[in-house]
Structures are given as structure tokens and as C-alpha cells.
Design an enzyme around this catalytic site. Structure first.
Site, PDB file in Angstrom:
ATOM      1  N   GLN A 127       0.860  -1.198   0.000  1.00 14.91           N
ATOM      2  CA  GLN A 127       0.000   0.000   0.000  1.00 14.91           C
ATOM      3  C   GLN A 127       0.891   1.240   0.000  1.00 14.91           C
ATOM      4  OE1 GLN A 127      -1.998   0.139   3.728  1.00 14.91           O
ATOM      5  NE2 GLN A 127      -3.302   1.873   3.231  1.00 14.91           N
ATOM      6  N   GLY A 128       0.982   1.931  -1.137  1.00 15.63           N
ATOM      7  CA  GLY A 128       1.868   3.089  -1.253  1.00 15.63           C
ATOM      8  C   GLY A 128       1.122   4.387  -1.014  1.00 15.63           C
ATOM      9  N   SER A 130       1.735   6.637   2.380  1.00 15.23           N
ATOM     10  CA  SER A 130       2.512   7.621   3.148  1.00 15.23           C
ATOM     11  C   SER A 130       3.764   8.066   2.402  1.00 15.23           C
ATOM     12  CB  SER A 130       2.954   7.024   4.484  1.00 15.23           C
ATOM     13  OG  SER A 130       1.854   6.525   5.183  1.00 15.23           O
ATOM     14  N   SER A 162       4.719  -1.246   4.096  1.00 15.03           N
ATOM     15  CA  SER A 162       4.793  -2.635   4.569  1.00 15.03           C
ATOM     16  C   SER A 162       4.748  -3.570   3.365  1.00 15.03           C
ATOM     17  CB  SER A 162       3.616  -2.951   5.495  1.00 15.03           C
ATOM     18  OG  SER A 162       3.540  -2.022   6.552  1.00 15.03           O
ATOM     19  N   GLU A 245      -9.025  -0.934   6.380  1.00 17.70           N
ATOM     20  CA  GLU A 245      -7.879  -1.112   7.282  1.00 17.70           C
ATOM     21  C   GLU A 245      -8.333  -1.044   8.737  1.00 17.70           C
ATOM     22  OE1 GLU A 245      -4.746   1.854   6.910  1.00 17.70           O
ATOM     23  OE2 GLU A 245      -3.279   0.312   7.410  1.00 17.70           O
ATOM     24  N   GLU A 378      -3.650  10.462  17.990  1.00 14.68           N
ATOM     25  CA  GLU A 378      -4.079  11.866  17.975  1.00 14.68           C
ATOM     26  C   GLU A 378      -5.125  12.090  16.877  1.00 14.68           C
ATOM     27  OE1 GLU A 378      -0.901  10.885  17.994  1.00 14.68           O
ATOM     28  OE2 GLU A 378      -0.268  11.518  19.993  1.00 14.68           O
TER      29      GLU A 378
HETATM   30  C1  FAD Z   1       4.190  -0.398  11.530  1.00 18.86           C
HETATM   31  C2  FAD Z   1       3.759   0.597  10.493  1.00 18.86           C
HETATM   32  C3  FAD Z   1       3.357   0.152   9.241  1.00 18.86           C
HETATM   33  C4  FAD Z   1       2.987   1.078   8.265  1.00 18.86           C
HETATM   34  N1  FAD Z   1       2.631   0.607   7.013  1.00 18.86           N
HETATM   35  C5  FAD Z   1       2.310   1.495   6.047  1.00 18.86           C
HETATM   36  C6  FAD Z   1       2.014   1.040   4.722  1.00 18.86           C
HETATM   37  O1  FAD Z   1       2.032  -0.162   4.429  1.00 18.86           O
HETATM   38  N2  FAD Z   1       1.737   1.957   3.771  1.00 18.86           N
HETATM   39  C7  FAD Z   1       1.702   3.294   4.050  1.00 18.86           C
HETATM   40  O2  FAD Z   1       1.420   4.068   3.144  1.00 18.86           O
HETATM   41  N3  FAD Z   1       1.987   3.773   5.293  1.00 18.86           N
HETATM   42  C8  FAD Z   1       2.294   2.891   6.296  1.00 18.86           C
HETATM   43  N4  FAD Z   1       2.604   3.358   7.552  1.00 18.86           N
HETATM   44  C9  FAD Z   1       2.661   4.803   7.782  1.00 18.86           C
HETATM   45  C10 FAD Z   1       1.536   5.359   8.651  1.00 18.86           C
HETATM   46  O3  FAD Z   1       0.319   5.366   7.949  1.00 18.86           O
HETATM   47  C11 FAD Z   1       1.959   6.785   9.075  1.00 18.86           C
HETATM   48  O4  FAD Z   1       3.122   6.648   9.881  1.00 18.86           O
HETATM   49  C12 FAD Z   1       0.875   7.489   9.871  1.00 18.86           C
HETATM   50  O5  FAD Z   1      -0.215   7.799   9.040  1.00 18.86           O
HETATM   51  C13 FAD Z   1       1.402   8.805  10.515  1.00 18.86           C
HETATM   52  O6  FAD Z   1       2.021   9.606   9.563  1.00 18.86           O
HETATM   53  P1  FAD Z   1       3.503  10.193   9.786  1.00 18.86           P
HETATM   54  O7  FAD Z   1       4.381   9.061  10.201  1.00 18.86           O
HETATM   55  O8  FAD Z   1       3.875  10.954   8.563  1.00 18.86           O
HETATM   56  O9  FAD Z   1       3.390  11.161  11.027  1.00 18.86           O
HETATM   57  P2  FAD Z   1       2.846  12.660  10.996  1.00 18.86           P
HETATM   58  O10 FAD Z   1       1.562  12.708  10.259  1.00 18.86           O
HETATM   59  O11 FAD Z   1       3.946  13.554  10.556  1.00 18.86           O
HETATM   60  O12 FAD Z   1       2.548  12.893  12.531  1.00 18.86           O
HETATM   61  C14 FAD Z   1       3.583  13.176  13.483  1.00 18.86           C
HETATM   62  C15 FAD Z   1       2.921  13.397  14.846  1.00 18.86           C
HETATM   63  O13 FAD Z   1       2.056  14.555  14.789  1.00 18.86           O
HETATM   64  C16 FAD Z   1       0.734  14.193  15.163  1.00 18.86           C
HETATM   65  N5  FAD Z   1      -0.252  14.934  14.351  1.00 18.86           N
HETATM   66  C17 FAD Z   1      -0.250  15.061  12.997  1.00 18.86           C
HETATM   67  N6  FAD Z   1      -1.310  15.801  12.597  1.00 18.86           N
HETATM   68  C18 FAD Z   1      -2.007  16.108  13.721  1.00 18.86           C
HETATM   69  C19 FAD Z   1      -3.213  16.845  13.975  1.00 18.86           C
HETATM   70  N7  FAD Z   1      -3.920  17.375  12.976  1.00 18.86           N
HETATM   71  N8  FAD Z   1      -3.644  16.955  15.253  1.00 18.86           N
HETATM   72  C20 FAD Z   1      -2.938  16.394  16.287  1.00 18.86           C
HETATM   73  N9  FAD Z   1      -1.779  15.705  16.102  1.00 18.86           N
HETATM   74  C21 FAD Z   1      -1.331  15.558  14.855  1.00 18.86           C
HETATM   75  C22 FAD Z   1       0.632  12.701  14.897  1.00 18.86           C
HETATM   76  O14 FAD Z   1      -0.381  12.076  15.676  1.00 18.86           O
HETATM   77  C23 FAD Z   1       2.038  12.229  15.261  1.00 18.86           C
HETATM   78  O15 FAD Z   1       2.141  12.051  16.651  1.00 18.86           O
HETATM   79  C24 FAD Z   1       2.981   2.468   8.547  1.00 18.86           C
HETATM   80  C25 FAD Z   1       3.373   2.912   9.823  1.00 18.86           C
HETATM   81  C26 FAD Z   1       3.767   1.996  10.794  1.00 18.86           C
HETATM   82  C27 FAD Z   1       4.178   2.506  12.149  1.00 18.86           C
END
Ligand code: FAD
Length: 395
Positions: A127-128, A130, A162, A245, A378
């Protein structure tokens, strides 16, 4: 909410029980603790076998190889799989999220081309979504796709993908129109991971494994026929994947947690704290009882969600509530396991003194990601605040 099984549900359960008794692999314990890279062919073979019995995707419509199972039958399926400690299926994203999205939005040719190979685990999907600058705020993603004749040219980067390391295909969200509001210029493409210009690199996690990857796209040609849904309607397609999901994820988890708490209860009888079995320590007893009760709350909330969807056809706010609840509870249980086991809890499976082949050190590290994946805590709280409590948006 009626928790008694109907005649049809009992029949479904008994058919599955009989199938599992005849087909559940006997050597799963030899593979269970091996790194995913090593056990992956084993998990593929197991999924293929399940599909031979038409058990790989029970929720899918019969015409696409599923059983059109009701939500209650799906719950029974996962309960029975957990009861016999069945191996997981290899193509979990394909079966749980991407296949259902292709069935909902795909053309007849796309369904015919992709769906059978998702079921048989012949083609693995990732799933592409993020990107380095687009996670919670997915709509601000920047990977771009420009139409050039009968193909899109894709450039950009995805992260945390993933199964990227083993993926044959990717459900990729790209920006096709940069000149409209950000939600309106997105499109979903079905991308061949072996296409020229796709570069998959491992990301090493604190567990030591590389479960996910970063993927770079450099002038990758994707046939225009591989658009899923409509051009510039990718937001709705992506949201449909995310809804699967959150729904699919929670359904089986209380069973895994129950197994963990049963293990911890058994360990508390043998581990000594201050010269006595830990099970006699009032604080340990209270925590075990607390988690046991919380797992039951989780199960009942899951049933409530199922009942509600069955009655109204519309998912309620339970998805976000359940996501926060299970992810934070899982972290608390794993933290407690470390307190109970002391330094032995930190030993890896490679150490012969490790408790339960190192599942507790792995679990403690892996569960840190639970409150991030599938939408952070959050973001779930924002959803509940806004859509359930009617509070003003915080951003
Ligand atoms: C084990 C694992 C598997 C994953 N697998 C996939 C996958 O297969 N495909 C894929 O596309 N992605 C995948 N992801 C990515 C996942 O979807 C993202 O990590 C997640 O959506 C958070 O985005 P970010 O890491 O960019 O954090 P950010 O969005 O940058 O957030 C950083 C922090 O700020 C907080 N924050 C952000 N916006 C707000 C707001 N509006 N209000 C309050 N707080 C806020 C967040 O809660 C977090 O604590 C995976 C992640 C993990 C941990």
C-alpha cells in the site's frame, strides 16, 4: 445486541472447524519464530491451501472467490483461526484492504486480472500511501503522475511501505492535478513493482526486522488502464482502503491479546517476586485482572460495532474508538510483561534463556508502532472529537 449464534452461524463454524482439523499445518511451531523473510514462502503456501478450501477471504463476495460471510461469520472465522493458532496469511494487505478496493472500484478487466492472484497469494500487494511529508495529512502527498500518451509517468517517494520488499504490485496514490484543492487532484494507480524505475529500499526497525520500506519512483511508466476508479477521484478510493484497514484490523485482535494475557497469567504462577510466585503479589494480580477485563470490553465493543453495522449498514464511530483502545491497551500489556519478567523479558529469541522464544522483547518493541499505523491516536481522537462529540476542528 444478540450474541447467540444462529443455526447458519453454527453450521459455518462447524464446517470451518472440520476443515481446520484436517488441514491445519502440523509444523507451524518450527516456523513461527523465524524472521518473516524466511517464513514468507511457508505463509504463501498456507494461504493457497486456505483458498483451495475457499477460506482465504470469507468476507469477499462469492462471485470473487469469497463466501459473502456476514460480519458475525467473519468474527467466527477469526475466532476459530485464533483457537487453533493458525499461521497468518501472506497477502494480508491484498486480502484485507486492496482486494476489496479493487472489487469496489475496479473495471471488469482489472477484477479478472488481479483478484484471483491476490487470493492465491501468487501476487503480493503493498500500500503506497505515506510519504516523508504526508502521513496523517495524506492529501498533501507529492508523488506526481503525468499523462504521456497511454501511460502515466510517475516520480516521487513513498515511505513506511509494509511488504514493499516482497510486493509484486502496489496500490499507489499519486497527484495527477496540482492545480486544484489537494483532495481533488489525487488518483490511485495499480503499479507493477518490477517496472523500470521502481527502487525499493529496506528500513530497519528497532525490532531488527525490515517489515517496511521506502520506495523511490523515477520516470516509472504505468499504463493508463491501471487507474483504479476515476482520474482525480483517488481520495475516495484511498478512503475506502483505509476504512477496510480500520475495520479489518481490530476484528481479530482481542483474541491475540487474550492469548497473551493467558500466557502472562501462567508465567505469573512460576516467576518469583520477593521469594513468592508473582501471582501472589496484589499489584500483579490487579494488573492482570484489569487487562483481562479490558480485553473483554474490547470484545464487546467489537460485537457492538458488528451489530450496529448489521442493523444499519453504516459503520459508526466505533472504528476510531476501537483503534485507540486496542493500540494503547496492547502497549500497556507489553509494558506490564516487561515488569513481570524483569531483565529476561528483554532477551531476544536467539538467546536460549529468553522467555517464550523472545516474543515479549519483540512484542514490546513492535507495539510502539501500534499507535502510529492505520492512523495515529491523535488523529483518531480528532475524528472522535469532531464527528462524535461535535467539537470544532482543532486544525
Ligand atoms: C508499523 C507501520 C506500518 C505502516 N505501514 C504502512 C504502509 O504499508 N503503507 C503506508 O502508506 N503507510 C504505512 N505506515 C505509515 C503510517 O500510515 C503513518 O506513519 C501514519 O499515518 C502517521 O504519519 P507520519 O508518520 O507521517 O506522522 P505525521 O503525520 O507527521 O505525525 C507526526 C505526529 O504529529 C501528530 N499529528 C499530525 N497531525 C495532527 C493533527 N492534525 N492533530 C494532532 N496531532 C497531529 C501525529 O499524531 C504524530 O504524533 C505504517 C506505519 C507503521 C508505524
Amino acid at each position: 445486541m444478540d450474541l447467540n449464534l444462529t443455526k447458519d452461524e453454527l453450521q459455518f463454524r462447524d464446517e470451518l472447524r472440520a476443515w481446520l482439523a484436517a488441514n491445519m499445518p502440523r509444523d507451524w511451531n518450527d516456523w513461527r519464530e523465524k524472521p518473516l523473510e524466511e517464513s514468507f514462502p511457508y505463509l504463501r503456501a498456507w494461504q493457497r491451501k486456505l483458498q483451495e478450501g475457499r477460506w482465504a477471504a470469507v468476507s469477499w463476495p462469492k462471485e470473487y472467490g469469497g463466501r459473502s460471510a456476514t460480519l458475525m461469520e467473519q468474527a467466527i472465522f477469526w475466532e476459530e483461526m485464533a483457537r487453533v493458532e493458525a499461521p497468518p496469511m501472506a497477502n494480508s494487505l491484498g486480502l484485507g484492504l486492496i482486494g476489496p478496493t479493487i472489487i469496489a472500484y475496479g473495471t471488469e478487466e482489472q477484477k479478472k486480472r488481479y483478484v484471483p492472484k491476490i487470493l492465491s497469494a501468487e501476487e503480493i500487494w503493498c500500500q503506497g500511501f505515506s510519504e516523508p511529508n504526508a502521513g496523517s495529512d495524506l492529501a498533501s502527498l507529492q508523488t506526481e503522475a503525468r499523462l504521456d500518451g497511454d501511460a502515466y509517468i510517475v516520480n516521487g517517494q513513498k515511505v513506511w511501505t509494509s511488504y514493499g520488499w516482497v510486493g509484486d504490485w502496489c496500490e499507489l496514490v499519486v497527484r495527477t492535478d496540482p492545480n486544484v484543492p489537494k483532495h481533488k487532484g489525487l488518483t490511485v494507480l495499480l503499479v507493477d513493482m518490477k517496472a523500470h524505475g521502481v527502487d525499493v529500499r529496506p528500513l530497519r526497525q528497532m525490532t531488527g526486522e525490515s517489515e517496511f520500506n521506502e520506495i523511490f519512483f523515477r520516470d516509472v511508466r504505468v499504463p493508463a488502464a491501471n487507474v483504479l476508479g476515476k482520474v482525480n477521484d483517488g481520495w475516495n478510493v484511498a478512503i475506502s482502503t483505509l476504512a477496510h484497514e480500520r475495520g479489518a484490523y481490530g476484528a481479530r485482535l482481542h483474541l491475540l491479546f487474550k492469548r497473551n494475557i493467558d500466557r502472562l497469567i501462567a508465567l505469573a504462577h512460576t516467576i518469583q517476586h520477593n521469594g513468592k510466585p508473582a501471582a501472589q503479589d496484589p499489584l500483579i494480580r490487579q494488573k492482570l485482572a484489569q487487562y483481562y477485563a479490558e480485553i473483554e470490553i474490547m470484545r464487546l465493543n467489537q460485537m457492538r460495532a458488528f451489530s450496529r453495522i448489521t442493523a444499519t449498514g453504516v459503520p459508526g464511530p466505533e472504528g476510531s474508538i476501537l483503534k485507540i483502545f486496542w493500540s494503547e491497551l496492547n502497549q500497556r500489556i507489553q509494558q506490564f510483561a516487561q515488569e513481570l519478567l524483569g531483565p529476561y523479558g528483554q532477551l531476544l529469541g536467539t538467546d536460549s534463556r529468553a522467555v517464550d522464544h523472545g516474543i515479549w522483547s519483540y512484542g514490546y518493541l513492535r507495539t510502539r508502532g501500534n499507535t502510529i499505523e492505520a492512523g495515529t491516536s491523535e488523529i483518531q481522537r480528532n475524528i472522535i472529537g469532531h464527528f462524535v462529540l461535535g467539537l470544532p476542528r482543532s486544525y
